[in-house]
Design a protein around this motif. Structure first.
Motif, mmCIF file in Angstrom:
data_model
loop_
_atom_site.group_PDB
_atom_site.id
_atom_site.type_symbol
_atom_site.label_atom_id
_atom_site.label_comp_id
_atom_site.label_asym_id
_atom_site.label_seq_id
_atom_site.Cartn_x
_atom_site.Cartn_y
_atom_site.Cartn_z
ATOM 1 N N GLY A 1 -15.215 19.272 64.146
ATOM 2 C CA GLY A 1 -16.105 18.243 63.617
ATOM 3 C C GLY A 1 -15.543 16.848 63.791
ATOM 4 N N SER A 2 -14.221 16.728 63.666
ATOM 5 C CA SER A 2 -13.648 15.387 63.779
ATOM 6 C C SER A 2 -13.805 14.832 65.195
ATOM 7 C CB SER A 2 -12.175 15.408 63.372
ATOM 8 O OG SER A 2 -11.460 16.281 64.196
ATOM 9 N N ILE A 3 -13.880 15.737 66.171
ATOM 10 C CA ILE A 3 -14.126 15.244 67.536
ATOM 11 C C ILE A 3 -15.492 14.582 67.602
ATOM 12 C CG2 ILE A 3 -14.423 15.938 69.935
ATOM 13 C CD1 ILE A 3 -12.407 18.092 69.520
ATOM 14 N N VAL A 4 -16.444 15.219 66.942
ATOM 15 C CA VAL A 4 -17.783 14.625 66.904
ATOM 16 C C VAL A 4 -17.718 13.247 66.251
ATOM 17 C CG1 VAL A 4 -20.132 14.899 66.038
ATOM 18 C CG2 VAL A 4 -18.827 16.904 66.758
ATOM 19 N N GLY B 1 -18.013 7.091 67.330
ATOM 20 C CA GLY B 1 -17.636 5.677 67.327
ATOM 21 C C GLY B 1 -17.326 5.140 68.704
ATOM 22 N N THR B 2 -16.941 6.042 69.631
ATOM 23 C CA THR B 2 -16.343 5.495 70.851
ATOM 24 C C THR B 2 -17.213 5.589 72.086
ATOM 25 O OG1 THR B 2 -15.283 7.604 71.186
ATOM 26 C CG2 THR B 2 -14.010 5.934 70.074
ATOM 27 N N GLN B 3 -18.168 6.520 72.085
ATOM 28 C CA GLN B 3 -18.894 6.737 73.334
ATOM 29 C C GLN B 3 -19.697 5.513 73.774
ATOM 30 O OE1 GLN B 3 -21.350 10.034 72.402
ATOM 31 N NE2 GLN B 3 -22.193 9.094 70.577
ATOM 32 N N TRP B 4 -20.093 4.716 72.806
ATOM 33 C CA TRP B 4 -20.958 3.582 73.159
ATOM 34 C C TRP B 4 -20.249 2.571 74.029
ATOM 35 C CZ3 TRP B 4 -25.320 5.454 72.308
ATOM 36 C CH2 TRP B 4 -25.542 6.280 71.220
ATOM 37 N N TYR B 5 -18.956 2.373 73.742
ATOM 38 C CA TYR B 5 -18.195 1.428 74.559
ATOM 39 C C TYR B 5 -18.241 1.855 76.022
ATOM 40 C CZ TYR B 5 -16.061 -0.388 70.323
ATOM 41 O OH TYR B 5 -15.833 -0.972 69.116
ATOM 42 N N ILE B 6 -18.085 3.179 76.234
ATOM 43 C CA ILE B 6 -18.074 3.659 77.617
ATOM 44 C C ILE B 6 -19.465 3.474 78.230
ATOM 45 C CG2 ILE B 6 -17.271 5.518 79.095
ATOM 46 C CD1 ILE B 6 -16.025 6.842 76.712
ATOM 47 N N VAL C 1 -22.730 12.310 58.860
ATOM 48 C CA VAL C 1 -22.454 13.332 59.863
ATOM 49 C C VAL C 1 -21.711 14.504 59.225
ATOM 50 C CG1 VAL C 1 -21.237 13.811 62.002
ATOM 51 C CG2 VAL C 1 -22.430 11.657 61.702
ATOM 52 N N LEU C 2 -20.809 14.169 58.315
ATOM 53 C CA LEU C 2 -20.029 15.205 57.644
ATOM 54 C C LEU C 2 -20.947 16.127 56.861
ATOM 55 C CD1 LEU C 2 -16.988 15.604 57.661
ATOM 56 C CD2 LEU C 2 -16.952 14.697 55.350
ATOM 57 N N LEU C 3 -21.911 15.529 56.219
ATOM 58 C CA LEU C 3 -22.897 16.297 55.459
ATOM 59 C C LEU C 3 -23.580 17.308 56.379
ATOM 60 C CD1 LEU C 3 -23.918 16.169 52.516
ATOM 61 C CD2 LEU C 3 -25.848 14.854 53.359
#
Lengths: 474, 586
Positions: free
Chosen positions: B448-451, B456-461, B434-436
């Motif tokens: 970018g760090s928000i992305v 990592g976290t949206q899937w849990y929700i 993603v950084l690339l």
């Protein structure tokens, strides 16, 4: 004072007591000083209202829990630490759902280090005895309730216990299944097909006790103590419809509902010999008991909901306001365990009274039965404020406080001083149920606050509306 | 409490339902052949691993970018996870057992567990690595042990809590049965405690291992000042490939990652879940049961059955009888006085060690410059904002999407397994990729760090919202239709309250994950450069990088304190609310 002091008793409890420490350092007593012995050759039934400490007593006698004071003797020798050769059949069956029927029955033998071959042989034999052959490889969840309890029996019998303890073994089963199992238990016992010397059964079902037992012990509550102890003289098989059977059931009903009154005892020669009369210990001996431990004096609410109370009053009213307790239970198809608290609540609220095993509706009760919904609320409120201590307390506090509201913690604390932990919760729930119905307060469970409510207005009388004006809603 | 959550979202999501309808295997030599081959392969693997681990320490392991190297790398990563998991399981049993049975210990062990669970594991990395390398000087084993220990700390807490909670919830009468029939502790453990906690342990193990991948990816390639600790593995492969901008290798790496996860699911978790079915404490048999073709294979294997009959069964029997003998012999004696004293001495030693540690920490903290602390404080604010923006964005898209999916069973059947795979790919593995992309697009790391956090976290929700939407009873939905509750009204009266408990569950998990991920999302070594932004995570990483342990300690404590506080003040309350007011009684 001891019921029977035969020397050949298998288990003898001498002056045992049980109390639990409270958060504030005092102790709540659940079983008061009790002497009790279990003799061979008898089925003993322990009867009592719910929450009276029957199960606690069973756990002490079976060595599962230790008495706070007193001594438990096993064949005359004090029992300390080691587990005596007993078995328990539980109300909830308490089978291991991940083990097959056979494995469940083998488990106690494994614990006794019985080798695999011998173990299997004994387990299969026992399963055969209780009529479970063919179900060895089934898991408990595949079985009906009655079959599950058979596994419970098999697991208990496989260790050949000297005393078989049963804690409400039939109360999780439907009526027919329970009747069937009871019959089979009795048959195994009477034909000596059971490798056990005595049976001790805890129950709240009077008929069950009279059906099975050679000796019936009636327990009173707060704290638990023996109220009455009788040796039954009825021959097996016992007939539920026979006059002697009914006389005995009726007598026990009276003892349970009105413990302090004198009752005509059944015929000692043919029906039952009374070892300890109703009321239990005499006043003198009661006074002699050391009073180190505080016992409950605060009014205890029977766990009945308003709907149940109203229903019973209506039913009584329709029957002409008078009914025999035993008949009432039969007609309503209810256990005493469920019926008693409702009747106690009616009596407490002054809607009915008890006499000689009969329930009699009071004038207030009749008025309540005839009233409409709104009027009933008013009557219920009057009765509650007149007779129920905690509601009186709540009402007067709410009236005096400037914001007319108070945290529920306060009442939890009051109750904490008088009752054990889970009883506090039940008392509180009941008080909330009654108080909300009587519109003494509103209760917001989330914030835990009680807020004074506007009292129910009976068909716009001027006096009432004036009354409510003085109690503004918070 | 943030614990039962772990299973709620995953329960019943099976990505490979079609395996269930495969014909059961009738030919019996095939399973045996397969099992035999598997045994040989395992043996070879052990040899290779042993050779590498006991070999001398190579400061900079060359990470090859050839796809052919991937199976070996995947194997190494998998092995680390496995060892860490076994350690976690052992710890779980000991910790859970003591906490459940020793009332005095319970009082501090359970709050401690809660705190430990909130500590950002990644900030342990430097300390743990250095200690382990020092412990095994000149051996590759040191770095390995460091990585394993780190994964262990990442996955152990929720397992321990699950086991403890299960032990506490064993019905009284079942316990009494075990007591009155005189079970030895061994029999009690084997026939009551372990089976009773099996299901909770299995689901929490799944979650833990997924979390383990997350940390593994981060710590396989780890730079501490001038020292470069590298371990051969999938994570280092992906980072190396991304650093070199080698797109085909990245694709190969991600494909391998997904393949490993799918294989793990098929060969480990599905069979274990299907097997754990029998530990369900239920009165009636349920109609829907999990199935696994691998488990069927194992059950059909005659050779395995033979082996079991010859080895496991007699051994189990002997153990059972042995413990039964010793148990019936013991008279519940009081612990001998010297044992009591030893225990007390141990306790004093532990307390002294804790006291010493606290004093040292206080000394270190007092030595920190104000400017640094101020910077960390600003960083805390920035990361706090970032984490919550990530949660908000995550919630904003996943709630409508999740509800839409959950309300349409046909859609759910397709979307659920996809979401599960997406969720189980560790975000850290994708970070370099993603950084690339971000660098090519030209966005800074501040946004970018928000992305990265979102990744990592949206899937849990999403997971939990779907589960919540499915759980809303049909009669309530119909009731809404009858009363013409539509649009906003419907959302307010039915959907949002209905999914609330699940949403909270998802958000708690996501929030904890996001705080932890900020440590790597805000500071990144990439292509020989350092990409960074303002944030507490960046402070931690930077302090690590520069060997500024005082600041590292302070920043870590700050983050841990923040997470614990947020948990206490916000999530736990919402959790209680969800459990009381918004619970759908069945």
């Amino acid at each position: 004072m001891v019921s029977s002091t035969q020397n050949d008793a298998i288990i003898e409890a001498v002056e045992i007591e049980k109390s639990y420490p409270q958060p504030d350092g005092t102790r709540i007593q659940v079983v008061s000083q009790t002497n009790l012995s279990i003799e061979p050759g008898k089925i003993i039934a322990l009867l009592g209202p719910s929450g009276c400490g029957k199960s606690t007593l069973l756990r002490i006698l079976s060595g599962l829990s230790k008495p706070t004071a007193g001594m438990l003797a096993w064949h005359g020798k004090p029992l300390d630490g080691q587990t005596p050769n007993v078995a328990i059949v539980f109300q909830s069956f308490a089978l291991f759902p991940w083990l097959t029927v056979l494995e469940n029955v083998e488990a106690p033998l494994e614990a006794r280090a019985v080798g695999a071959v011998e173990r299997r042989k004994r387990a299969l034999r026992t399963l055969d005895t209780v009529g479970l052959d063919g179900f060895e490889t089934a898991y408990p969840k595949e079985l009906s309730g009655g079959m599950k309890q058979r596994v419970g029996f098999a697991r208990a019998l496989v260790v050949e216990p000297e005393v078989l303890f049963m804690d409400e073994p039939f109360s999780a089963l439907d009526v027919l299944t329970a009747e069937n199992l009871r019959g089979e238990l009795l048959e195994l016992w009477l034909n000596k097909k059971m490798p056990t010397k005595a049976i001790f059964i805890v129950t709240h079902n009077i008929e069950e006790a009279v059906m099975l037992a050679d000796r019936v012990i009636v327990l009173g509550r707060n704290p638990a103590r023996i109220r009455s102890d009788l040796n039954l003289r009825l021959q097996h098989p016992r007939d539920r419809k026979s006059p002697r059977f009914l006389e005995l059931v009726d007598y026990i009903y009276k003892v349970m509902t009105e413990p302090d009154a004198e009752h005509a005892p059944p015929d000692a020669e043919t029906t039952a010999e009374i070892v300890l009369p109703a009321g239990g210990l005499t006043k003198d001996t009661r006074r002699k008991q050391p009073t180190v431990v505080r016992t409950t004096k605060y009014q205890m609410l029977p766990h009945a909901r308003v709907g149940g109370i109203a229903g019973l009053i209506e039913f009584l009213h329709d029957r002409g306001g008078h009914e025999d307790l035993f008949r009432l239970a039969e007609e309503l198809v209810m256990d005493v365990e469920d019926l008693l608290p409702i009747i106690e609540a009616c009596v407490l609220l002054g809607f009915a009274w008890l006499k000689e095993g009969d329930v009699q509706i009071s004038p207030q009760g009749s008025a309540f039965a005839e009233a409409d919904i709104q009027q009933r609320k008013v009557l219920f409120r009057q009765a509650a404020l007149e007779h129920v201590t905690i509601l009186k307390q709540i009402d007067s506090i709410l009236k005096r406080k400037s914001d007319h509201s108070i945290n529920d913690e306060f009442f939890h604390d009051i109750l904490d001083e008088h009752f054990a932990e889970d009883e506090v919760q039940r008392q509180f729930e009941t008080a909330m149920n009654w108080g909300r119905h009587a519109e003494i307060f509103d209760y917001d469970r989330e914030s835990g606050r009680l807020v004074q409510a506007e009292p129910p207005a009976p068909q716009d009388t001027a006096a009432e509306s004036q009354n409510s004006a003085t109690t503004p809603k918070a | 409490m943030t614990h039962e959550k772990k299973s709620a979202g995953l329960r019943g999501f099976s990505p490979y339902r079609f395996w269930g309808v495969l014909p059961s295997i009738e030919i019996s030599y095939l399973p045996d052949l397969l099992m035999g081959a598997a045994g040989m392969a395992l043996f070879y693997g052990l040899l290779v691993v042993g050779r590498t681990w006991l070999g001398p320490f190579t400061p900079e392991v060359e990470i090859r970018r050839s796809p052919l190297a991937l199976p070996a790398y995947a194997g190494y990563s998998l092995l680390r996870i496995t060892i860490a998991y076994v350690l976690s399981l052992a710890f779980t049993f000991v910790y859970g057992y003591i906490a459940a049975y020793n009332a005095r210990a319970e009082r501090f062990m359970i709050p401690l567990l809660d705190v430990l669970q909130s500590i950002p594991v990644l900030s342990f990395l430097p300390g743990v690595m250095l200690a382990m390398v020092a412990l095994f000087p000149g051996r590759q084993l040191g770095v390995e042990a460091g990585a394993i220990l780190l994964i262990f700390t990442g996955q152990v807490w929720n397992m321990a809590f699950s086991f403890y909670a299960s032990l506490k919830s064993i019905p009284t009468e079942m316990r009494e049965a075990a007591k009155v029939y005189g079970f030895s502790w061994w029999q009690r453990f084997l026939q009551m405690e372990l089976p009773f906690s099996a299901i909770g342990l299995v689901w929490n193990s799944m979650m833990s291992v997924a979390g383990g991948w997350f940390f593994l990816m981060a710590c396989e390639m780890f730079v501490l000042g001038s020292r470069d600790f590298r371990l051969p593995g999938l994570g280092s492969y992906l980072q190396t490939a991304a650093s070199a901008g080698d797109t085909p290798s990245i694709l190969w790496g991600v494909a391998t990652m997904i393949a490993v996860i799918v294989l793990l699911d098929q060969f480990v978790w599905r069979p274990v879940i299907a097997w754990a079915e029998k530990f369900k404490v239920e009165q009636v048999e349920s109609t829907e049961t999990s199935r696994s073709w691998v488990l069927d294979l194992i059950r059909h294997s005659r050779a395995l059955a033979q082996i079991r009959k010859k080895t496991v069964a007699p051994l189990g029997e002997r153990l059972m009888l042995h413990f039964a003998h010793t148990h019936s012999g013991e008279e519940r004696q009081k612990a001998s006085p010297w044992k009591v004293w030893l225990l007390r001495l141990l306790l004093v030693a532990v307390l002294a060690a804790i006291g010493y540690g606290v004093v040292r920490v206080a000394m270190i903290l007092s030595g920190i410059q104000k400017a640094e602390l101020q910077e960390a404080g600003i960083g805390l604010g920035a990361t706090f904002l970032r984490v919550n923006v990530a949660l908000l964005i995550g919630a904003l898209w996943t709630i409508p999407a999740g509800v839409a999916i959950g309300f349409q069973p046909r859609l759910a059947r397709i979307a659920q397994p996809l979401a599960q795979i997406a969720a189980s790919v560790p975000a850290t593995a994708l970070f370099p990729v993603v950084l690339l992309l971000l660098i090519r697009v030209g966005g800074g790391l501040g946004v970018g760090s928000i992305v990265l956090l979102l990744l990592g976290t949206q899937w849990y929700i999403l997971f939990n919202v779907i589960a919540g939407a499915i759980a809303i009873p049909t009669d309530l939905k119909e009731c809404c239709s009858v009363f013409r509750l539509e649009g906003l009204q419907r959302w307010r009266k039915l959907i949002l309250p209905g999914i609330f408990p699940y949403l909270v569950t998802g958000l708690v998990t996501a929030s904890g994950g996001a705080w932890n991920a900020s440590i790597i999302a805000e500071y990144f070594h990439f292509k020989g450069q350092i990409y960074t932004t303002v944030g507490l995570g960046a402070t931690i990483s930077q302090a690590t990088d520069q060997g500024n342990f005082n600041l590292l300690l302070a920043a870590t404590m700050m983050m841990a304190a923040t997470v614990v506080t947020i948990n206490r003040l916000v999530w736990r309350r919402l959790y209680r609310l969800a459990e009381t007011r918004f619970r759908l009684e069945t």
